[in-house]
Design an enzyme around this catalytic site. Sequence first.
Site, short mmCIF file in Angstrom:
data_model
loop_
_atom_site.label_atom_id
_atom_site.label_comp_id
_atom_site.label_asym_id
_atom_site.label_seq_id
_atom_site.Cartn_x
_atom_site.Cartn_y
_atom_site.Cartn_z
N ARG A 71 0.81 -1.21 0.00
CA ARG A 71 0.00 0.00 0.00
C ARG A 71 0.85 1.27 0.00
O ARG A 71 0.59 2.22 -0.74
CB ARG A 71 -0.92 0.00 1.23
CG ARG A 71 -1.97 -1.09 1.25
CD ARG A 71 -3.06 -0.85 0.19
NE ARG A 71 -4.13 -1.80 0.34
CZ ARG A 71 -5.16 -1.63 1.15
NH1 ARG A 71 -5.25 -0.54 1.89
NH2 ARG A 71 -6.12 -2.54 1.21
N ASP A 175 -16.70 8.90 7.32
CA ASP A 175 -15.59 7.97 7.17
C ASP A 175 -14.31 8.76 7.37
O ASP A 175 -14.29 9.98 7.20
CB ASP A 175 -15.61 7.31 5.79
CG ASP A 175 -14.88 5.96 5.78
OD1 ASP A 175 -15.56 4.92 5.83
OD2 ASP A 175 -13.63 5.96 5.75
#
Length: 305
Positions: A71, A175
Amino acid sequence: MSLSPPLSASRSRPAAVGASHSGPVADPPGPLLQGREFAWTPADFARVRALIYQRAGISLHEGKQAMVYSRLARRLRETGHGSFQSYLDWLESQVGAEGREWQEFVNALTTNLTAFFREPHHFELLAAHLRSKPAGTRWRAWCNAASTGEEPYSIAITALETLGPHAPFQLMASDIDSRVLATAAQGVYRLDNVKGLSQERLQRFFLRGKGTNAGLVRVKPELRRMIEFLQINLMSESWPFKEPFDLVFCRNVMIYFDAPTQRRVLERIHRVLRPGGLLFVGHAENFSEARDLFTLRGKTVYERR
């Protein structure tokens, strides 16, 4: 109706850090390259681990090293850094308006696995709870892991089906990940994302794309208007709410936190829920140790004391 202008749909993201399926085997110690583009050491992982815990409360275990490398290697490429040490030094120097890379760092390491009406028993219980109150009851709900929007739209659909189009139902959807939140607010999905919905729901709540938007659907304006999307880090010192909620969906979030962080977040959710309000959690989450705050109401549904 056609969707205009052409829009990109939500894309499935790789299984996220801490996902429930079996993860990669932990890397052996040492400054490893082993065909990798960047050297990756235990010290690098320990540093990332500390930073994401401080920023987002996410607790990474050793078995996630390869995933974290994958990532964050993208961030090294995009920012032009030749090593993790250089990137992390630069990251920690980012402050104020210059600190946008922190959001990219968090985005890269957060979890975004979702689907419409995932864990359907929750929506059946939600509908029953909404029907249990007198007509005209005002409802406030918060979905605090909105991801790409499937969950909050499922909540809103349930409310519309149960209460009707003019019921006073307000839904906040938040979020920590700014990118998925933008997708959620757009409300555009590939047909594959909605294949589990009935034709009745598709016709009632979605517009089908034509022409350049063929293969896409968009939530109808009346559904979109029910939801206010906003970015919230559950680790923030304060949450931007002035009124308490009747319902909180915090599903498949706590599994990424350690026990002290779970307790801290539960205490804060308790403070923003009305007495008797419901907390919906993920299928792998159990808060029996928080009996002073919540009582079990149903399968992974708790009632605020």
